[in-house]
Design an enzyme around this catalytic site. Sequence first.
Site, PDB file in Angstrom:
ATOM      1  N   SER A 124      38.932  40.182  34.356  1.00  0.00           N
ATOM      2  CA  SER A 124      38.315  40.915  35.458  1.00  0.00           C
ATOM      3  C   SER A 124      36.998  41.575  35.064  1.00  0.00           C
ATOM      4  CB  SER A 124      39.275  41.988  35.979  1.00  0.00           C
ATOM      5  OG  SER A 124      39.617  42.893  34.939  1.00  0.00           O
ATOM      6  N   HIS A 145      38.992  34.682  38.680  1.00  0.00           N
ATOM      7  CA  HIS A 145      39.527  36.038  38.738  1.00  0.00           C
ATOM      8  C   HIS A 145      40.332  36.216  40.017  1.00  0.00           C
ATOM      9  CE1 HIS A 145      38.595  40.602  39.268  1.00  0.00           C
ATOM     10  NE2 HIS A 145      39.822  40.405  38.819  1.00  0.00           N
ATOM     11  N   GLU A 157      37.601  35.187  42.609  1.00  0.00           N
ATOM     12  CA  GLU A 157      36.214  35.289  42.160  1.00  0.00           C
ATOM     13  C   GLU A 157      35.966  34.235  41.080  1.00  0.00           C
ATOM     14  OE1 GLU A 157      33.483  39.111  41.480  1.00  0.00           O
ATOM     15  OE2 GLU A 157      35.270  39.061  40.213  1.00  0.00           O
ATOM     16  N   ASN A 195      34.630  44.150  40.352  1.00  0.00           N
ATOM     17  CA  ASN A 195      34.852  45.382  39.597  1.00  0.00           C
ATOM     18  C   ASN A 195      33.578  46.159  39.321  1.00  0.00           C
ATOM     19  OD1 ASN A 195      37.626  45.447  39.460  1.00  0.00           O
ATOM     20  ND2 ASN A 195      37.721  44.175  37.637  1.00  0.00           N
TER      21      ASN A 195
END
Length: 287
Positions: A124, A145, A157, A195
């Site tokens: 991540s 991800h 992702e 993130n």
Amino acid sequence: MRELEAVETVGVVGAGTMGSGIAQVAAVAGYDVVMRDVKSEFVDRGFDTIRSSLDRKVNSGDLSDDDDADAAVERIEGTTELAELGEADLVVEAAVEEMEIKQDVFADLDDVTDDDVVLATNTSTLSITTIASATERPELVVGVHFMNPVPVMKGVEVVVGEKTDSEVVELAHGFSEALGKETWESDDKPGFVSNRILMPWINEGVRAYDEGVATKEDIDRGMKLGTNVPMGPLELADHIGLDVCLDATETLHEELGDRYTPAYLLKRKVDAGDLGKKTGRGFYEYD
């Protein structure tokens, strides 16, 4: 590189929350799955998680009946031997979020899998390029991800490393879509899209609570009603795991500087062992 149409068996490294979720959605989509973890009890726990999740899917009507759930479980083989991933046509790594561990896993995968097998990482925050450098096939390494919980969340992702081949990127999108997901793409920059934006949002929510801007309930309620998100920052942090949030924020802080400095209260909660839902206490308390 193997084409998506040639992918029949998916290897998954890790049987924890993310690994078991990835194994589940792959099996439900019709792939044979080899799910590996370092200890048999971790593998068994992964199967328990999968069965509970599939039961919920049946009860909610997302799966037609118990036979579909049983068939999905039967398509998953559990193992503690990494070498058994040698039969996989595609491997997704979901091990601990530590660079040294991931590089060790990828170096081993490089040895046990065929040279044309794509190796994907569910990281991540960590660099795809650095993970790929542990292999002799960096052009076949890509980030996929998945969001937590994997069987529920719609998005994946796709992260492109410095040497990731464009056809591998296309395969990552296609594989994710074959699992019923929608995708977006990010360059290999710290935190990627999700993130890089999400962790500061959570971090600032923690700071606002610690500084007495509002109660934790009103911070979460204000963000849900004011921005139409399903969870506020403190509730979401508990759901993700405060230790996971802290690790991700510290990685971003190291790479991007002071604007990502972890909130003091977040560090204090983790030091106290109050990690959120998984420990029964975080910013809120849980049964």
